[in-house]
Design an enzyme around this catalytic site. Structure first.
Site, PDB file in Angstrom:
ATOM      1  N   HIS A  52       3.874  80.938 156.208  1.00  0.00           N
ATOM      2  CA  HIS A  52       2.909  80.271 155.334  1.00  0.00           C
ATOM      3  C   HIS A  52       3.457  79.871 153.968  1.00  0.00           C
ATOM      4  O   HIS A  52       2.708  79.353 153.138  1.00  0.00           O
ATOM      5  CB  HIS A  52       1.670  81.141 155.196  1.00  0.00           C
ATOM      6  CG  HIS A  52       0.988  81.376 156.506  1.00  0.00           C
ATOM      7  ND1 HIS A  52       0.281  80.391 157.151  1.00  0.00           N
ATOM      8  CD2 HIS A  52       0.938  82.467 157.325  1.00  0.00           C
ATOM      9  CE1 HIS A  52      -0.189  80.864 158.295  1.00  0.00           C
ATOM     10  NE2 HIS A  52       0.193  82.121 158.421  1.00  0.00           N
TER      11      HIS A  52
ATOM     12  N   CYS B 288      -2.491  87.226 163.810  1.00  0.00           N
ATOM     13  CA  CYS B 288      -1.154  86.846 163.343  1.00  0.00           C
ATOM     14  C   CYS B 288      -0.122  87.878 163.779  1.00  0.00           C
ATOM     15  O   CYS B 288       0.993  87.529 164.178  1.00  0.00           O
ATOM     16  CB  CYS B 288      -1.146  86.709 161.825  1.00  0.00           C
ATOM     17  SG  CYS B 288      -1.983  85.236 161.208  1.00  0.00           S
TER      18      CYS B 288
END
Length: 286
Positions: free
Chosen positions: A204, A247
């Site tokens: 990210h 995740c």
């Protein structure tokens, strides 16, 4: 390739930044100043990588980066899939417990309290999240706690988020204990784990805005502002810690329990990094 390497070097520098900050001997440490320096560097990274994106738009995730995805998302938001969940959450929030009280009895400002969470409780020496506070209210009034990741906990959280939209993210880190929790969350964010040896930052930050299979990787900045979310993949609304677990599974790492110290500290760190943005949940995602 060169830009990916540059991103990786920059994220590595962010990990070391706090440790390298000089602290005068025998002087009282200004923990908030240390954290503010992290926030400035973290947000500066994304503003440099995506100069055309306004700071407040990072709360919209990938829809701040890709125009086609943004158009589809806006169409979906015209009839938001979480609307019924918000209505159900409102009913649950005001539903009387057996003792005559309700969730509404535990929260000030009519329940518009999203901007108060997460926070570090100095007496308990731990991070308190919104979902944690919801269940603690229920237990304190003789009710059973909700399951953590989806269902009623997400519905109540969605209602609170909906009436708190526009509140500014402003998480404080004032003490050594709070700073220690913040640092644990920070280390979690940058640490590689799982069979794929990936980190939160690896996806990210280093790969933000790029395609992984058919999906665009969302930027870490603004991650916590819009939860809970209704994900098309789930077919229902779910909490931030459910997404954390997902995740972990994606990279072949064993997830921590929802509302574990590890995930609460991670939420604390990530929310601090979004200081200055506005809460804009609940939201819809793929």
């Amino acid at each position: 390739m060169k830009k990916t390497i540059q991103r990786g070097l920059f994220t590595g520098a962010l990990v070391l930044m706090t440790a390298m900050t000089a602290k005068p001997a025998n002087a009282e440490v200004n923990y908030q100043a240390l954290v503010d320096a992290d926030v400035k560097a973290f947000q500066g990274f994304f503003r440099k990588e995506f100069p055309d994106v306004k700071l407040e738009d990072f709360g919209n995730g990938v829809y701040a980066l890709d125009e086609d995805a943004r158009k589809q998302w806006k169409e979906m938001e015209e009839f938001p899939p979480y609307e019924l969940d918000v209505e159900a959450g409102k009913a649950l929030f005001n539903k009387p417990f057996a003792n005559g009280k309700s969730l509404a009895s535990c929260f000030p400002n009519g329940g518009a309290v999203r901007g108060m969470y997460p926070y570090f409780d100095e007496k308990r020496k731990e991070v308190v999240t919104l979902e944690m506070a919801i269940n603690e209210c229920r237990v304190a009034n003789g009710e059973k706690p909700y399951a953590w990741e989806k269902g009623d906990i997400a519905r109540v959280s969605a209602y609170i988020a909906s009436i708190s939209r526009g509140q500014k993210v402003d998480v404080k880190v004032k003490s050594k204990a709070a700073y220690d929790a913040y640092m644990k969350g920070k280390k979690f964010f940058y640490a590689k784990r799982g069979q794929l040896n990936m980190s939160c930052s690896g996806c990210h930050m280093e790969y933000a805005g790029r395609h992984l299979r058919a999906e665009i990787i969302s930027p870490a900045l603004g991650h916590t502002t819009h939860f809970p979310v209704f994900r098309s993949k789930w077919g229902e609304i779910g909490t931030l810690h459910r997404r954390y677990a997902g995740c972990s599974n994606n990279i072949g790492a064993k997830p921590f329990a929802p509302q574990s110290e590890e995930y609460r500290d991670l939420e604390f760190f990530q929310t601090v990094m979004s200081n200055g943005l506005k809460y804009n949940g609940p939201a819809s995602r793929k």
